[in-house]
Write a protein that holds these residues in place. Sequence first.
Motif, PDB file in Angstrom:
ATOM      1  N   ARG A  60      37.624  36.253  29.841  1.00 22.87           N
ATOM      2  CA  ARG A  60      39.596  35.814  29.905  1.00 22.87           C
ATOM      3  C   ARG A  60      39.534  34.630  30.032  1.00 22.87           C
ATOM      4  NH1 ARG A  60      42.686  34.555  34.087  1.00 22.87           N
ATOM      5  NH2 ARG A  60      41.145  34.850  35.461  1.00 22.87           N
ATOM      6  N   PRO A  61      40.251  33.841  28.719  1.00 23.65           N
ATOM      7  CA  PRO A  61      41.052  32.150  28.920  1.00 23.65           C
ATOM      8  C   PRO A  61      41.484  31.721  30.655  1.00 23.65           C
ATOM      9  CG  PRO A  61      41.429  33.357  27.218  1.00 23.65           C
ATOM     10  CD  PRO A  61      41.146  34.449  27.792  1.00 23.65           C
ATOM     11  N   VAL A  62      41.041  31.018  30.700  1.00 19.15           N
ATOM     12  CA  VAL A  62      41.416  30.400  32.049  1.00 19.15           C
ATOM     13  C   VAL A  62      43.052  31.133  32.601  1.00 19.15           C
ATOM     14  CG1 VAL A  62      41.774  28.722  32.401  1.00 19.15           C
ATOM     15  CG2 VAL A  62      41.102  29.238  34.067  1.00 19.15           C
ATOM     16  N   SER A  63      44.027  30.472  31.497  1.00 16.38           N
ATOM     17  CA  SER A  63      45.457  30.304  31.406  1.00 16.38           C
ATOM     18  C   SER A  63      45.847  31.740  30.957  1.00 16.38           C
ATOM     19  CB  SER A  63      45.980  29.046  30.871  1.00 16.38           C
ATOM     20  OG  SER A  63      45.874  27.892  31.718  1.00 16.38           O
ATOM     21  N   VAL A  68      37.458  32.316  32.066  1.00 20.41           N
ATOM     22  CA  VAL A  68      35.994  32.941  33.526  1.00 20.41           C
ATOM     23  C   VAL A  68      35.726  34.355  32.802  1.00 20.41           C
ATOM     24  CG1 VAL A  68      36.858  34.927  35.641  1.00 20.41           C
ATOM     25  CG2 VAL A  68      38.209  32.622  34.713  1.00 20.41           C
ATOM     26  N   MET A  69      34.321  34.140  33.937  1.00 24.52           N
ATOM     27  CA  MET A  69      33.320  35.564  33.248  1.00 24.52           C
ATOM     28  C   MET A  69      33.155  36.382  34.312  1.00 24.52           C
ATOM     29  SD  MET A  69      31.853  33.365  30.009  1.00 24.52           S
ATOM     30  CE  MET A  69      32.409  31.826  31.112  1.00 24.52           C
ATOM     31  N   GLY A  70      33.367  37.593  33.706  1.00 22.51           N
ATOM     32  CA  GLY A  70      32.385  38.765  34.382  1.00 22.51           C
ATOM     33  C   GLY A  70      31.170  39.100  34.043  1.00 22.51           C
ATOM     34  N   LEU A  71      29.838  39.042  34.782  1.00 22.16           N
ATOM     35  CA  LEU A  71      28.957  40.108  33.951  1.00 22.16           C
ATOM     36  C   LEU A  71      28.111  40.941  35.533  1.00 22.16           C
ATOM     37  CD1 LEU A  71      29.222  36.672  33.555  1.00 22.16           C
ATOM     38  CD2 LEU A  71      25.827  36.730  32.894  1.00 22.16           C
ATOM     39  N   ARG A  72      27.242  41.528  34.280  1.00 24.89           N
ATOM     40  CA  ARG A  72      26.755  43.153  35.257  1.00 24.89           C
ATOM     41  C   ARG A  72      25.426  43.510  34.157  1.00 24.89           C
ATOM     42  NH1 ARG A  72      29.178  46.079  38.935  1.00 24.89           N
ATOM     43  NH2 ARG A  72      30.738  45.522  39.444  1.00 24.89           N
ATOM     44  N   ILE A  86      39.165  40.903  27.916  1.00 26.14           N
ATOM     45  CA  ILE A  86      38.272  41.230  26.928  1.00 26.14           C
ATOM     46  C   ILE A  86      37.111  41.932  27.367  1.00 26.14           C
ATOM     47  CG2 ILE A  86      39.981  40.399  25.520  1.00 26.14           C
ATOM     48  CD1 ILE A  86      37.084  39.103  24.538  1.00 26.14           C
ATOM     49  N   ASP A  87      36.451  43.196  26.540  1.00 29.11           N
ATOM     50  CA  ASP A  87      34.886  43.035  27.362  1.00 29.11           C
ATOM     51  C   ASP A  87      34.124  42.613  25.877  1.00 29.11           C
ATOM     52  OD1 ASP A  87      35.008  44.181  29.911  1.00 29.11           O
ATOM     53  OD2 ASP A  87      35.396  46.274  28.583  1.00 29.11           O
TER      54      ASP A  87
END
Length: 211
Positions: free
Chosen positions: A113-116, A82-86, A121-122
């Motif tokens: 973040r690994p899904v499980s 899972v990844m969050g972008l800005r 981390i950044d």
Amino acid sequence: LNMQIASGDRIRTKFTSKCELKLADGSVIHLDENTVMDIEQILSENEKDSSAFKVWWGSIKGRFERLRTKDSSLTFHTPTAVMGLRGTVIDLSVDKKTGKTNIKVMEGKVSFRPVSGEEEIDVQAGEFAETEDGKSYTKGKMGEDEQKKILEETKYDVFLMEKKELMNRVLELEDLAKKLGLDKLEKALGEIKRKINKAETEEELLSLKKE
């Protein structure tokens, strides 16, 4: 093809085919061949944007604009991460057989973040992160040449998309000018088409948009 996308859509590119998406905020996503991506959510209301995509396999490159508000979100899911972008430029690949996910960041920052896994981390510009089992991860530095190459490829993809969009707008105006018998306007639009075909930089396209 110029098509609208919506939540729930699935985009699949086959061998030798590619696809470019342009989001409402100007962000651009380029899907390479043999890629499958779901549009899980595209929502924009009261200056709050919320977008989520899932890449099942394949590879994408993207240039994403900075989010308008702190409440806005842009998330990418894969079978293992899972990844969050800005506001960033990324290169994301997912292995079809194993789900192994690798993300390279050329500009900006991505939360990964690994899904499980529990640890997030950044991943900063010039770094990569990957996971295969969805639990553990590896993080490291990219080579300068690789980072520069991917950045140039991404910018060129954006340039080609903007070039196609501008040409389509001119073609629509040219068709209207023909129907209305506006010969001078039709001739002027023909000259603009010639300039668009010759354009090789974003600066040239920007100048043509003002004509």
